[in-house]
Design a protein around this motif. Sequence first.
Motif, PDB file in Angstrom:
ATOM      1  N   ASP A 345       0.775  -1.136   0.092  1.00  0.00           N
ATOM      2  CA  ASP A 345       0.054  -0.126   0.146  1.00  0.00           C
ATOM      3  C   ASP A 345       1.136   1.274   0.077  1.00  0.00           C
ATOM      4  OD1 ASP A 345      -2.424   1.261  -0.014  1.00  0.00           O
ATOM      5  OD2 ASP A 345      -2.990   1.014   2.145  1.00  0.00           O
ATOM      6  N   ASP A 346       0.487   2.280  -0.426  1.00  0.00           N
ATOM      7  CA  ASP A 346       1.019   3.787  -0.383  1.00  0.00           C
ATOM      8  C   ASP A 346       2.328   3.593  -0.933  1.00  0.00           C
ATOM      9  OD1 ASP A 346      -1.388   4.037   1.078  1.00  0.00           O
ATOM     10  OD2 ASP A 346      -0.540   4.223   3.054  1.00  0.00           O
ATOM     11  N   GLU A 402      -4.071   4.660  -6.712  1.00  0.00           N
ATOM     12  CA  GLU A 402      -4.950   4.868  -5.645  1.00  0.00           C
ATOM     13  C   GLU A 402      -5.141   6.465  -6.030  1.00  0.00           C
ATOM     14  OE1 GLU A 402      -2.449   3.905  -2.013  1.00  0.00           O
ATOM     15  OE2 GLU A 402      -4.278   3.400  -1.458  1.00  0.00           O
TER      16      GLU A 402
HETATM   17 MG    MG Z   1      -2.915   3.472   0.447  1.00  0.00          MG
END
Ligand code: MG
Length: 453
Positions: A345-346, A402
């Motif tokens: 993620d991220d 995202e």
């Molecule tokens: Mg994220």
Amino acid sequence: MKPATPPLGASPSQHELQTMAYTDPLTGLGNRYRLRDRVRQLASERADDPAPFTIGIANLDGFKPINDLFGTAAGDEILCQVAHRLKACIPDGATVTRHDGDEFAFILPLVFERGGAEKIGQMMREVLSAPYDLGDRNVRLSASFGFAVYPFAGEEFEDLLKSAETALYRSKRRGRGQITVYSQEIALEMKRATQLEQTLRNAIITDAVDVHFQPIVRISDGVPVGFEALARWIDPDLGFVSPSVFVPLAEERGFIDMLSETLLRKAAEAALSWPRDMFLSFNLSSAQLMDPGTAGNILTILRRVGLDPNRVEMEITETAVMTSADTAHKIIADLRAAGVRISLDDFGTGQSSLGRLRDFTFDKVKIDRAFVSRIATDRASEHIIRAIITMCDGLDLTVVAEGIETDIEAMMLKALGCKLGQGYLFGKPTDAATALAYLESNHPEARLRERME
Ligand code: MG
Ligand code: C2E
Ligand code: MG
């Protein structure tokens, strides 16, 4: 302070035992008990004289990787050099002790307030930042500091130490080489956090924390392929509280497991109503990646609910993976062996090197919104995204962008070869019922099923 001479007749070994009980065998400094006794002694001396004194804790930054990389003998050597330097630089009358691991403490009888503590902290930081000689090589380290002034930050030893630890924790959170003195503001923030903690614990027990779902879609045609579960909490008094506030709080206060288990159970139950080709993506917090029980807990919940692990992905962040690499490695391996996919993620915002990332096995990479939201206006972001996509192609990793909010962003990502996307353009996070309604109009199989019924 020299240990008391043993009374006549006492066996020397008893005396030795007593000395040992107060000494850190590695560095020869006093240990935690010495610290406690010295603080209590000083506090009782100051009982009639209101003059404050200060205690501090120093924790080395990035010591563990050095220990892992060069071996424990090198680690021990560094700790001894740190002890030596601290002893040499503390003011007259002060005491240094070693807590455990890479943590040292000191009592500063003549430091009365914040400014004085900060000055000593800066001096120690300077002293500890010089290279450490390991024979064949030199290494550099920084240290973080937390200070607490008696009696304001605590009248009892345990409270004073806790305040210094809180201050240290704040320093660590701000990065490396930081100095924090426990203050009125911190005390107030702690009080607020404790109130929030109580409210949140109640909300979990009364089932008031909910989970929402945001679609992850195929960018080419907008068809949803999965949902990311996102925690939602609306308190009657506080209103909407962001998960980026309450998730870290639950981590810090040690009840993230309780929160996460409730959320995963709810999310998995909701996922049972989705078409079978859709996956559930769930966020794991960094504290969970340090807990060896995590993989077992997750798989138990999935089994109880009856959701196939092959339909589940766990989102983890780079920084979380790096913090406790060995445990994280094991958790990831156990989850993958059971069929759960792992998604990073991220991506692009954490603290990791690509080299270290190579040691882990992932299935997906989620490019952070920070790059995606600037793709149309900032050439650098576009290049970074292009590079991530090329790298992931080579490594056989699926890429999700995202935070897509506009058609232009989606078009550019598609042109760069990004297959999956998530963001307000395709759908905001919604509750389980609304997510189902969304599927009915956006997922071909769900639409088909509706027509057949
Ligand atoms: Mg994220
Ligand atoms: P995340 O995992 O990176 O989740 C994506 C965040 O971006 C979510 O914020 C989502 O609502 C938001 N978002 C999605 N699309 C867009 C967009 O197009 N524009 C904008 N401006 N924002 C978008 P949210 O729900 O506030 O969650 C924040 C963070 O809290 C999450 O970041 C995640 O790290 C954490 N979190 C949320 N739920 C959980 C949970 O159940 N467990 C754990 N451990 N962490 C969670
Ligand atoms: Mg996420």
